[in-house]
Scaffold this active site. Structure first.
Site, PDB file in Angstrom:
ATOM      1  N   GLY A  56       0.863  -1.188   0.000  1.00 26.31           N
ATOM      2  CA  GLY A  56       0.000   0.000   0.000  1.00 26.31           C
ATOM      3  C   GLY A  56       0.890   1.226   0.000  1.00 26.31           C
ATOM      4  N   CYS A  83       5.347  -6.016   1.699  1.00 25.26           N
ATOM      5  CA  CYS A  83       5.668  -4.587   1.640  1.00 25.26           C
ATOM      6  C   CYS A  83       4.960  -3.819   2.759  1.00 25.26           C
ATOM      7  CB  CYS A  83       5.362  -4.033   0.245  1.00 25.26           C
ATOM      8  SG  CYS A  83       6.166  -2.441  -0.022  1.00 25.26           S
ATOM      9  N   TYR A  84       3.998  -2.952   2.438  1.00 27.75           N
ATOM     10  CA  TYR A  84       3.290  -2.234   3.514  1.00 27.75           C
ATOM     11  C   TYR A  84       2.712  -3.244   4.509  1.00 27.75           C
ATOM     12  CZ  TYR A  84      -0.174   0.572   5.977  1.00 27.75           C
ATOM     13  OH  TYR A  84      -0.901   1.201   6.962  1.00 27.75           O
ATOM     14  N   HIS A 173       8.451  -7.714  -3.265  1.00 28.54           N
ATOM     15  CA  HIS A 173       7.190  -8.156  -3.886  1.00 28.54           C
ATOM     16  C   HIS A 173       7.378  -9.511  -4.576  1.00 28.54           C
ATOM     17  CE1 HIS A 173       4.778  -4.503  -3.310  1.00 28.54           C
ATOM     18  NE2 HIS A 173       5.963  -3.901  -3.298  1.00 28.54           N
ATOM     19  N   GLU A 175       5.200 -11.316  -5.806  1.00 30.13           N
ATOM     20  CA  GLU A 175       4.223 -11.478  -6.892  1.00 30.13           C
ATOM     21  C   GLU A 175       4.716 -10.909  -8.222  1.00 30.13           C
ATOM     22  OE1 GLU A 175       4.155  -9.403  -4.452  1.00 30.13           O
ATOM     23  OE2 GLU A 175       3.232  -7.479  -4.929  1.00 30.13           O
ATOM     24  N   ASP A 231     -14.736 -12.910 -22.911  1.00 27.81           N
ATOM     25  CA  ASP A 231     -15.615 -13.085 -21.761  1.00 27.81           C
ATOM     26  C   ASP A 231     -17.020 -13.534 -22.158  1.00 27.81           C
ATOM     27  OD1 ASP A 231     -13.362 -12.061 -20.625  1.00 27.81           O
ATOM     28  OD2 ASP A 231     -14.188 -10.065 -20.277  1.00 27.81           O
ATOM     29  N   LYS A 370      -8.833 -12.965 -16.208  1.00 28.10           N
ATOM     30  CA  LYS A 370      -8.862 -13.170 -17.660  1.00 28.10           C
ATOM     31  C   LYS A 370      -8.191 -14.500 -18.053  1.00 28.10           C
ATOM     32  CE  LYS A 370      -9.915 -10.805 -21.447  1.00 28.10           C
ATOM     33  NZ  LYS A 370     -11.153 -10.007 -21.511  1.00 28.10           N
TER      34      LYS A 370
END
Ligand code: XMP
Length: 514
Positions: A56, A83-84, A173, A175, A231, A370
């Site tokens: 954040g 992180c945050y 991070h 990710e 979609d 997606k």
């Protein structure tokens, strides 16, 4: 069967959706919820196998800094702070956070403690590897019971752990792709700390979704506006498996699809057990657009006409029970409140629900990303062309023809765009470039063809790489590939004598030209 569940508490960081996508890549179902929208009681009820605190933008000492109830650490549920989220964990448990002397941003060499379960289970992971950092605060004093499990030159606590309480925190991070072994670290947290088995697959999802849809819809009628995009196509396939010909799909072909695309969409659904209605409405749309060159007016006219055509067809069917919408999870997360229908209806179908007589909206894809939607499409037997179709704006080529639209310009653009797409596919780049297309500019310039002077249109090629379509880089297509595109286009498409490549990022440019 309900899936193993991981809760991601969102503190507003830029990579929050990415964390969720990575967790899903580890075959674990997760949901992202704003940190201030879930109470401790709600967390108890959800009973997640693990919790992840996201990054954040704030400092933990900032005014109105996002926080959570300290009781969260007493639930016995494993937590990973990122992180945050790592700083918040330290702060709430009695540690200290300070401003870095030297902030870290970008790829950073990091030393890992190979005794920590997050790293020790990763095959061949070296003690030093690159992580992706983005912080101006750091944990300067650890809370009781914690030990440092990673550090960098400028950050003495790049990761910390309290094994007994199953609390873990990383300043970097995991990710982000640039963090080497990042996905493995997340996987290790999920499998070795949270004890998830990884039961989230699209095969299981399809089975469950089909059962749920059948239960909900009963013998009711379902209506879907099918655009041919990923979609809505996947949704059509799913609904068709679930309720067969209780489903009616209306495909409004406004005439601004890419070359042959309208026929391709129709062909793709020819053999499915659904009611498929294609409305060839090009003349109606062209009528509305005569003399219109302003981008917003074009968009508005197309949106309004779309609704009219759809409404007229829907009325022929009479009352339907359910209107299906292809909302997917990023829309839900971005809306913050999980109230996805609102976003999608004005984003995609211009307030459609107001115009059609139906009882309820169903959004069976609303928990999927997606890439999961694509996987589900494959699982359901949808053609590769539809599953891998790149995003295409609702107003279609109408917003890729600058200025007034004419039949002639439409044909020029369709032919040029076709060649560009063919060459990108030949070069094997069609799955790496997220969106690529041709734009017919309204500019004409002087050229020479044989011995003759020409005065013809300039065509622009646009190709972007992006994860979220909010920001984008222009794709570094090799010159050789661009050269072939250019040469084929000026030779094979009449009225184009110049081809340019758009090398602008978003922002400041948008992806589309109008
Ligand atoms: P921009 O041009 O705003 O586009 O950078 C971002 C992404 O959105 C797509 N786009 C649309 N999609 N209806 C849609 O469903 C629209 O009216 C629309 N306009 C733009 C665009 O193709 C890109 O992927």
């Amino acid at each position: 069967m309900t899936n193993e569940y991981v809760l991601i508490l969102d503190f507003g960081g830029q990579y929050n959706q990415l964390i969720a996508r990575r967790v899903r890549e580890c075959s674990v179902y997760c949901e992202v919820k704003p940190y201030n929208k879930v109470s401790i009681d709600e967390i108890r009820r959800l009973s997640p196998k693990g919790i992840i605190f996201t990054g954040g933008p704030q400092s933990v000492y900032g005014e109105n800094a996002p926080a959570v109830d300290r009781q969260i650490f007493e639930l016995g549920i494993p937590i990973l702070g990122i992180c945050y989220g790592s700083q918040l964990m330290a702060h709430l448990l009695g540690g200290e956070v300070e401003t870095c002397v030297t902030s870290e941003y970008g790829k950073t060499e990091t030393c890992y403690d190979k005794d920590c379960v997050l790293f020790s289970t990763i095959k061949n992971m070296p003690e030093k590897a690159v992580s992706w950092m983005s912080h101006t605060d750091y944990i300067s004093k650890l809370p009781e019971g914690f030990r440092v499990t990673a550090h960098t030159e400028n950050c003495p606590c790049a990761a910390m752990a309290n094994d007994e309480k199953k609390l873990y925190a990383v300043q970097f991070h995991p990710e982000v792709n640039h963090t080497q072994y990042g996905l493995d670290m997340l996987d290790s947290f999920l499998k070795n700390v949270c004890c998830c088995t990884g039961d989230w697959t699209m095969e299981n999802y399809a089975e469950k979704a089909i059962r749920d849809i059948r239960e909900k819809v009963g013998s009711g009628k379902v209506l879907l506006a099918l655009s041919g995009g990923v979609d809505s196509s996947v949704l059509a396939a799913l609904l068709s498996k679930a309720v067969g010909n209780q489903l009616t799909c209306i495909f409004v072909d406004h005439g601004f699809m890419r070359k042959n695309e309208g026929d391709e969409v129709e062909a793709a659904f020819k053999d499915w057990d659904i009611n498929f209605i294609r409305v060839n409405a090009k003349d109606r749309f062209m009528d509305k657009l005569r003399g219109v060159s302003d981008p917003e007016t074009k968009r508005k006219a197309i949106g309004e006409e779309f609704i009219r055509v759809f409404e007229a067809e829907a009325k022929k069917i009479g009352k339907v029970d359910f209107l299906a919408q292809g909302t997917i999870y990023p829309d839900v997360i971005e809306s913050g409140a999980g109230d996805a229908a609102v976003i999608k209806s004005h984003h995609n179908v211009g307030g459609l629900p107001d115009y059609v007589d139906f009882k309820e909206i169903i959004e069976p894809l609303k928990m999927l990303f997606k890439d999961e939607t694509r996987k589900l499409g494959q699982e359901l037997g949808l053609s590769e062309t539809l599953v891998w179709r790149q995003p295409f704006p609702g107003p279609g080529l109408a917003i890729r023809i600058i200025g007034e639209i004419t039949d002639e310009k439409l044909e020029i653009l369709q032919d040029a765009d076709w060649i560009f797409r063919e060459e990108i596919a030949k070069a094997g780049m069609d799955r790496d470039i997220n969106q690529y297309f041709a734009v017919l500019t309204n500019n004409r310039s002087v050229g020479v063809m044989g011995d003759f002077r020409t005065y013809d249109y300039t065509l622009a090629l646009r190709a972007v790489e992006t994860t979220d379509f909010m920001t984008a880089e222009f794709s570094r297509i090799p010159y050789e590939v661009l050269a072939v595109c250019s040469s084929r286009i000026v030779n094979e498409v009449k009225n184009i004598n110049r081809v340019v490549y758009d090398i602008t990022t978003k922002p400041p440019a948008t992806i589309e030209w109008e």
